[in-house]
Design a protein around this motif. Structure first.
Motif, PDB file in Angstrom:
ATOM      1  N   VAL A 172     -11.965  20.442   6.084  1.00 28.08           N
ATOM      2  CA  VAL A 172     -11.376  19.817   4.898  1.00 28.08           C
ATOM      3  C   VAL A 172     -11.549  18.302   4.952  1.00 28.08           C
ATOM      4  CG1 VAL A 172      -9.178  19.323   3.740  1.00 28.08           C
ATOM      5  CG2 VAL A 172      -9.716  21.659   4.412  1.00 28.08           C
ATOM      6  N   LEU A 173     -11.271  17.697   6.110  1.00 24.66           N
ATOM      7  CA  LEU A 173     -11.400  16.250   6.227  1.00 24.66           C
ATOM      8  C   LEU A 173     -12.845  15.797   6.053  1.00 24.66           C
ATOM      9  CD1 LEU A 173      -8.976  15.369   9.166  1.00 24.66           C
ATOM     10  CD2 LEU A 173      -8.710  14.822   6.755  1.00 24.66           C
ATOM     11  N   GLU A 174     -13.768  16.579   6.566  1.00 26.20           N
ATOM     12  CA  GLU A 174     -15.186  16.213   6.430  1.00 26.20           C
ATOM     13  C   GLU A 174     -15.589  16.144   4.963  1.00 26.20           C
ATOM     14  OE1 GLU A 174     -19.602  17.903   7.762  1.00 26.20           O
ATOM     15  OE2 GLU A 174     -17.772  18.807   8.572  1.00 26.20           O
ATOM     16  N   GLU A 175     -15.144  17.108   4.161  1.00 32.50           N
ATOM     17  CA  GLU A 175     -15.508  17.113   2.745  1.00 32.50           C
ATOM     18  C   GLU A 175     -14.714  16.078   1.955  1.00 32.50           C
ATOM     19  OE1 GLU A 175     -15.786  20.905   0.864  1.00 32.50           O
ATOM     20  OE2 GLU A 175     -16.252  21.958   2.724  1.00 32.50           O
ATOM     21  N   VAL A 176     -13.444  15.831   2.342  1.00 28.57           N
ATOM     22  CA  VAL A 176     -12.647  14.815   1.643  1.00 28.57           C
ATOM     23  C   VAL A 176     -13.242  13.432   1.868  1.00 28.57           C
ATOM     24  CG1 VAL A 176     -10.406  13.629   1.645  1.00 28.57           C
ATOM     25  CG2 VAL A 176     -10.505  16.130   1.618  1.00 28.57           C
ATOM     26  N   ARG A 177     -13.670  13.145   3.091  1.00 26.93           N
ATOM     27  CA  ARG A 177     -14.248  11.827   3.380  1.00 26.93           C
ATOM     28  C   ARG A 177     -15.546  11.595   2.613  1.00 26.93           C
ATOM     29  NH1 ARG A 177     -12.968  12.985   9.610  1.00 26.93           N
ATOM     30  NH2 ARG A 177     -10.841  12.113   9.710  1.00 26.93           N
ATOM     31  N   ALA A 178     -16.187  12.668   2.192  1.00 24.09           N
ATOM     32  CA  ALA A 178     -17.442  12.535   1.441  1.00 24.09           C
ATOM     33  C   ALA A 178     -17.204  12.266  -0.042  1.00 24.09           C
ATOM     34  CB  ALA A 178     -18.283  13.805   1.608  1.00 24.09           C
ATOM     35  N   LEU A 179     -15.940  12.345  -0.521  1.00 19.81           N
ATOM     36  CA  LEU A 179     -15.652  12.083  -1.929  1.00 19.81           C
ATOM     37  C   LEU A 179     -15.875  10.615  -2.255  1.00 19.81           C
ATOM     38  CD1 LEU A 179     -12.368  14.177  -2.425  1.00 19.81           C
ATOM     39  CD2 LEU A 179     -14.650  14.702  -3.319  1.00 19.81           C
ATOM     40  N   PRO A 180     -16.345  10.308  -3.459  1.00 17.21           N
ATOM     41  CA  PRO A 180     -16.578   8.908  -3.843  1.00 17.21           C
ATOM     42  C   PRO A 180     -15.279   8.096  -3.807  1.00 17.21           C
ATOM     43  CG  PRO A 180     -17.629  10.418  -5.389  1.00 17.21           C
ATOM     44  CD  PRO A 180     -16.767  11.256  -4.504  1.00 17.21           C
ATOM     45  N   VAL A 210      -6.278   6.665  -6.158  1.00 15.84           N
ATOM     46  CA  VAL A 210      -6.113   7.911  -5.401  1.00 15.84           C
ATOM     47  C   VAL A 210      -5.606   9.062  -6.269  1.00 15.84           C
ATOM     48  CG1 VAL A 210      -5.766   6.812  -3.160  1.00 15.84           C
ATOM     49  CG2 VAL A 210      -3.824   7.093  -4.705  1.00 15.84           C
ATOM     50  N   GLU A 211      -4.935   8.766  -7.404  1.00 12.04           N
ATOM     51  CA  GLU A 211      -4.382   9.847  -8.219  1.00 12.04           C
ATOM     52  C   GLU A 211      -5.468  10.794  -8.727  1.00 12.04           C
ATOM     53  OE1 GLU A 211      -3.752   6.705  -8.576  1.00 12.04           O
ATOM     54  OE2 GLU A 211      -1.591   6.396  -8.311  1.00 12.04           O
ATOM     55  N   ARG A 212      -6.656  10.271  -8.963  1.00  6.81           N
ATOM     56  CA  ARG A 212      -7.730  11.123  -9.490  1.00  6.81           C
ATOM     57  C   ARG A 212      -8.303  12.063  -8.437  1.00  6.81           C
ATOM     58  NH1 ARG A 212     -12.567   9.363  -7.710  1.00  6.81           N
ATOM     59  NH2 ARG A 212     -12.659   7.260  -6.810  1.00  6.81           N
ATOM     60  N   LEU A 213      -7.921  11.862  -7.161  1.00  4.36           N
ATOM     61  CA  LEU A 213      -8.485  12.687  -6.093  1.00  4.36           C
ATOM     62  C   LEU A 213      -7.721  13.993  -5.888  1.00  4.36           C
ATOM     63  CD1 LEU A 213      -9.220   9.958  -3.391  1.00  4.36           C
ATOM     64  CD2 LEU A 213     -10.863  11.079  -4.915  1.00  4.36           C
ATOM     65  N   ALA A 214      -6.549  14.136  -6.496  1.00  2.00           N
ATOM     66  CA  ALA A 214      -5.742  15.330  -6.246  1.00  2.00           C
ATOM     67  C   ALA A 214      -6.490  16.606  -6.631  1.00  2.00           C
ATOM     68  CB  ALA A 214      -4.417  15.236  -7.004  1.00  2.00           C
ATOM     69  N   GLY A 215      -7.121  16.616  -7.804  1.00  2.64           N
ATOM     70  CA  GLY A 215      -7.849  17.805  -8.243  1.00  2.64           C
ATOM     71  C   GLY A 215      -9.026  18.149  -7.351  1.00  2.64           C
ATOM     72  N   PRO A 216      -9.908  17.180  -7.057  1.00  4.92           N
ATOM     73  CA  PRO A 216     -11.025  17.494  -6.154  1.00  4.92           C
ATOM     74  C   PRO A 216     -10.595  17.974  -4.771  1.00  4.92           C
ATOM     75  CG  PRO A 216     -11.463  15.460  -7.342  1.00  4.92           C
ATOM     76  CD  PRO A 216     -10.058  15.846  -7.673  1.00  4.92           C
ATOM     77  N   ILE A 217      -9.523  17.413  -4.234  1.00  4.65           N
ATOM     78  CA  ILE A 217      -9.082  17.860  -2.905  1.00  4.65           C
ATOM     79  C   ILE A 217      -8.541  19.277  -2.982  1.00  4.65           C
ATOM     80  CG2 ILE A 217      -7.448  17.421  -1.032  1.00  4.65           C
ATOM     81  CD1 ILE A 217      -7.679  14.457  -1.606  1.00  4.65           C
ATOM     82  N   VAL A 229      -9.881  22.401  -0.657  1.00  5.42           N
ATOM     83  CA  VAL A 229      -9.043  23.286   0.158  1.00  5.42           C
ATOM     84  C   VAL A 229      -9.242  24.736  -0.253  1.00  5.42           C
ATOM     85  CG1 VAL A 229      -6.671  23.881   0.737  1.00  5.42           C
ATOM     86  CG2 VAL A 229      -7.341  21.486   0.593  1.00  5.42           C
ATOM     87  N   SER A 230      -9.270  24.986  -1.551  1.00  8.15           N
ATOM     88  CA  SER A 230      -9.457  26.361  -2.026  1.00  8.15           C
ATOM     89  C   SER A 230     -10.822  26.910  -1.604  1.00  8.15           C
ATOM     90  CB  SER A 230      -9.315  26.399  -3.546  1.00  8.15           C
ATOM     91  OG  SER A 230      -9.517  27.700  -4.039  1.00  8.15           O
ATOM     92  N   GLY A 231     -11.830  26.028  -1.589  1.00  5.76           N
ATOM     93  CA  GLY A 231     -13.162  26.483  -1.193  1.00  5.76           C
ATOM     94  C   GLY A 231     -13.242  26.801   0.290  1.00  5.76           C
ATOM     95  N   VAL A 232     -12.493  26.063   1.111  1.00  6.01           N
ATOM     96  CA  VAL A 232     -12.513  26.319   2.553  1.00  6.01           C
ATOM     97  C   VAL A 232     -11.698  27.555   2.898  1.00  6.01           C
ATOM     98  CG1 VAL A 232     -11.926  25.387   4.832  1.00  6.01           C
ATOM     99  CG2 VAL A 232     -12.905  23.887   3.078  1.00  6.01           C
ATOM    100  N   ASN A 233     -10.491  27.684   2.281  1.00  6.50           N
ATOM    101  CA  ASN A 233      -9.638  28.850   2.526  1.00  6.50           C
ATOM    102  C   ASN A 233      -8.718  29.011   1.327  1.00  6.50           C
ATOM    103  OD1 ASN A 233      -7.732  30.769   3.402  1.00  6.50           O
ATOM    104  ND2 ASN A 233      -7.981  30.146   5.544  1.00  6.50           N
ATOM    105  N   SER A 234      -8.939  29.985   0.510  1.00  6.36           N
ATOM    106  CA  SER A 234      -8.177  30.178  -0.733  1.00  6.36           C
ATOM    107  C   SER A 234      -6.732  30.611  -0.475  1.00  6.36           C
ATOM    108  CB  SER A 234      -8.870  31.223  -1.614  1.00  6.36           C
ATOM    109  OG  SER A 234      -8.951  32.471  -0.934  1.00  6.36           O
TER     110      SER A 234
END
Length: 891
Positions: A564-572, A725-732, A736-741
């Motif tokens: 999860v952290l690896e993919e979050v850190r890759a967000l713009p 940071v508020e716009r990041l809630a949806g992408p994160i 998470v759902s993609g890693v483990n629903s």
């Protein structure tokens, strides 16, 4: 006049005593003057014999008339109920007609009353529901909570052996229940995290509450191997099953396990907090109890019949002393003890002082409103003196006039109360929503019949309070004087002017008290906001994740959070991200016993304690926690390498004062756990509250916690630093759902919101007190302005004479403003003394502010004087524009 006529006039005055007092007050002087004139006329034309006959007839006639008048009044039949109702209807119609013809006056008075009554109703609703209403359980006065004591401070939890001892040995306790609050994931189409309360089967019998349908727990539900069951809250039942009765007997999926729903609780049952969604059995095996030093259970009990609280406290405290003597290995060295507290005090004790202060403040606001309306009525009464005199001349008694004037006051109060009652539910809803997580029992606050009765009583009382003085003043009319002044400008009585000045002084005094209270609270809140929490609060987003516990291998949650952290850190836009087990200012933290290498302790009770956090690389950087010495946690600090740990400055200072802690070794107090090398020292973080001093703390890498700590944490907090940071809630959430629903995402909030929530217990009382203070200041300024305008209008004659005699405009302004400031200065002096009493009540809510804060006292006094000067200056300027010739001609 000779001696004989004077003596006869005195006798005449004695005969007038036969007349009613109101008649004497209105007409006796006129009668005396008439008799005196007739006496002079008779004496000039007659001798002594005619004089004697004159006085004999006069005294006889006066005496007979007085007696007849008194007898007639005494024999007059009491009015019937029908007549009284008719009189009330007439008074009501007359009052409405009079108020309708004075729209500006009526609107001002109604809005002022509505403001006071509405605010009073809102605050009283909270006080009634939280402080005055008993807990919604059977015999709530006998419910208590068992607490522990540590170094003189109160703890909230007990251990399993302690619970079992209280349950089986305490004779003063009828029954004891142990509870454990936790959270579980309800697996639906979208996973949902729920608050669960595990409890022994005594919970519902102790509280005296039965399920709305289904059954309670029993002993069999707690036995090893029993099928998992749960009792559902009413709100969750409504959301999941639409209140269908078929819910009982169905199964739900909690953390991957099937749990049978065996009951549903009533809607008013919210123990211990409204967030609890499910109650499940807590299994306790007396043959396999946990350690004495593992305090994690909350215990509640019911006092035995006829046992007083103090008697039970003595027994419980004695048992605590026995626990220490029998278990030195675990409990010595902590100042350990046990105690009882009444459940009601445990729940509401933290907000009692705040609510009482707010109730006092809103009471002051209502009194200020009453004083303002009373001032308006006094001013209006001066303009109605001729009207009242005419009514008295036509036979209206003083009581009848007072009844009519009080009717007008009560009608004003009822109209204001009606408007206030419409606004009060909106205020209750807004305040209840804003303070939902901070005020206990807030969900019980509502406008019910008892609040309506209170509002009605306070409305009528308000009408009588602000109407009585004007009614007394206006009804005390000199009939002869006011009829003579009919058609001329009324000068106004000295008593009325004095009453108005006193009322303005009262308004100012109460305003000073409220504004000073708000001032010290604002200074305290400002000091609190300036506290450095030890971490970044701007541009940081947090959210809580819960990896399923059931059947998970140690590596699974580690791999999940790393991915999860690896993919979050890759967000713009993301500049830092990490994970921590406990979020500062929002999740409490206990302590664990530790060992320091080279320092031998004989028992765990002698071992020092420390808070313990689990974290991943990136958390320290994302939160901008200062690294004072050494390094932070890196990806290399995993299960394959030597175990390491970070400590905070408080830990290093406590154990190695004046020395470096880098390279030292420590471990948690357990034989199987390894020694951890300290590789870095970080700055202190205020974790348990902005006012709580930082405690010694360990930071253990999450990937090593399975071996270095008591177990790896599955529920963690993701912390992300980025712009917007508020716009990041949806992408994160999507990541998470993609890693483990099956992993729920909840408690999504910024650290700025977390900090604000940690201060809400002080923010909202300060905000309300500030609003009340500003309203009081506004009402007081209106009262001062109205007083000065009235004095200018009533004193035009004096102002005209001063200007005709050469007084300058500056002198007139000074005279008018001086009269306006005199009651203000008096009110400020009284208010400063009263403010010290209120701020002492606020002492528990103040931070680095003295109840006698000189800058606030001086500042508020200056503000009040400036407001009063401004309110007085406007009519004073108008007074200088008067034409003295026109004023004197009109008089």
């Amino acid at each position: 006049m000779s001696l004989m006529p004077k003596l006869l006039l005195r006798i005449y005055r004695v005969f007038l005593l036969a007349y009613p007092r109101t008649f004497r007050a209105d007409c006796s002087h006129e009668m005396m003057e008439t008799v005196r004139a007739r006496h002079e006329d008779v004496r000039g034309r007659s001798g002594h014999f005619r004089m004697v006959r004159f006085w004999s007839r006069e005294l006889t006639a006066v005496g007979k008339a007085g007696v007849r008048l008194r007898v007639a009044r005494a024999s007059r039949p009491s009015p019937s109920v029908r007549q009284l109702l008719a009189q009330c209807r007439y008074d009501l119609r007359f009052a409405l007609r009079t108020l309708r013809h004075s729209a500006a006056f009526s609107s001002t008075a109604v809005l002022t009353i509505a403001l006071g009554i509405g605010a009073t109703t809102v605050i009283f609703s909270f006080v009634h529901a939280i402080l005055l209403s008993p807990l919604p359980y059977e015999h709530p006065d006998r419910l208590v909570r068992i607490n522990t004591m540590w170094f003189g401070g109160r703890g909230t939890s007990i251990s399993e052996p302690e619970y079992y001892a209280f349950r089986t040995e305490a004779r003063s306790l009828e029954s004891v229940v142990a509870t454990l609050s936790s959270s579980r994931t309800l697996l639906l189409d979208e996973p949902r995290r729920l608050t669960i309360l595990q409890a022994t089967h005594e919970l519902f019998p102790v509280l005296g509450v039965a399920p709305l349908m289904g059954r309670m727990f029993n002993v069999q539900d707690e036995s090893p191997g029993a099928a998992p069951v749960a009792i559902m809250s009413h709100w969750l039942w409504s959301e999941m099953f639409g209140e269908a009765r078929t819910a009982v007997g169905t199964t739900i999926n909690l953390d991957g396990r099937s749990v049978e729903v065996i009951g549903v609780m009533p809607p008013e049952f919210r123990f211990p907090t409204p967030e609890v969604a499910l109650w499940t059995p807590y299994a306790l095996d007396p043959a396999n109890l946990d350690y004495w030093n593992n305090h994690y259970l909350r215990a509640y009990a019911r006092l035995a019949e006829g046992v007083a609280l103090e008697t039970a406290r003595v027994e419980v405290q004695a048992m605590g002393e026995r626990f220490v003597s029998e278990n030195q290995e675990y409990l010595s060295g902590f100042g350990f003890g046990t105690d009882l507290i009444r459940l009601f005090d445990d729940i509401v004790g933290g907000v009692r002082a705040t609510l009482l202060v707010l109730l006092t403040a809103v009471g002051f606001l209502l009194l200020i409103g009453c004083s303002n309306v009373a001032n308006l009525l006094l001013a209006r009464g001066e303009t109605r003196k001729q009207e009242i005199a005419v009514r008295a001349a036509l036979g209206a008694s003083r009581g009848r006039v007072m009844t009519q004037l009080l009717t007008e006051s009560v009608v004003l109060a009822l109209l204001g109360g009606l408007v206030g009652s419409v606004l009060a539910p909106l205020g209750v809803t807004a305040l209840r929503t804003a303070a939902l997580d901070t005020i206990p029992r807030v969900t019980e606050v509502a406008i019910d019949l008892r609040i309506v009765i209170f509002t009605s009583m306070i409305t009528i009382l308000t009408g009588l309070v602000f109407g009585l003085l004007p009614a007394l003043t206006a009804s005390r009319s000199d009939l002869n004087t006011h009829l003579k002044e009919f058609g001329r400008t009324s000068i106004g009585s000295r008593r009325s002017n004095l009453n108005r000045r006193v009322l303005v002084a009262i308004e100012v005094a109460l305003s000073v008290i409220l504004v000073i209270g708000a001032g010290v609270m604002l200074r305290s809140l400002g000091n609190l906001r300036r506290i450095d929490p030890g971490f970044r609060t701007e541009d940081v987003l947090t959210m809580r994740l819960s990896f399923p516990d059931a059947g998970a291998e140690v590596r699974e949650p580690i791999a999940f959070y790393e991915q999860v952290l690896e993919e979050v850190r890759a967000l713009p836009g993301v500049t830092g991200a990490g994970v921590v087990s406990r979020l500062p200012l929002s999740q409490g933290m206990g302590t664990a016993s530790i060992q320091v290498e080279g320092r031998v302790v004989a028992t765990i009770g002698e071992a020092p304690g420390s808070e313990v956090q689990q974290l991943t690389p990136g958390y320290i950087e994302a939160m901008d926690v200062t690294i004072l010495e050494g390094r932070g946690i890196t990806a290399a600090d995993n299960a394959d390498n030597r175990p390491v740990v970070l400590v905070n400055q408080a830990f290093a200072t406590l154990h190695w004062p004046g020395e470096s802690a880098i390279g030292r070794r420590i471990k948690l107090f357990a034989p199987r756990l390894p020694w951890l090398e300290i590789v870095g020292i970080v700055g202190d973080v205020r974790h348990n509250g902005l006012l709580a001093e930082p405690q010694p703390k360990l930071y253990i890498p999450h990937s090593q916690s399975g071996e270095s700590a008591y177990g790896i944490a599955h529920t963690m907090n993701v912390v992300v630093h980025a712009e917007s940071v508020e716009r990041l809630a949806g992408p994160i959430r999507s990541i998470v759902s993609g890693v483990n629903s099956a992993v729920p995402v909840y408690r999504v909030q910024t650290m700025k919101e977390v900090k604000s929530a940690a201060m809400v217990g002080r923010t909202y009382p300060t905000l309300l007190l500030t609003v009340f203070g500003l309203l009081a200041l506004f009402l007081a300024s209106i009262g001062i302005y109205g007083l000065v305008v009235f004095q200018v209008n009533q004193g035009k004659h004096d102002i005209g004479i001063h200007m005709a005699l050469g007084a300058t405009r500056g002198h007139v302004r000074q005279m008018v403003v001086g009269k306006g400031l005199f009651p203000v200065i008096l009110g400020i002096a009284v208010g400063l003394m009263g403010a010290f009493g209120l701020t002492r009540m606020l002492n528990s809510l103040l931070y680095e502010v003295s109840p006698l804060d000189l800058p606030v006292y001086l500042g508020v006094s200056t503000i009040l004087l400036l407001v009063a000067a401004t309110a007085s200056l406007l009519p004073a300027v108008g007074a200088t524009r008067l034409d003295p010739v026109e004023v004197l001609r009109s008089e």
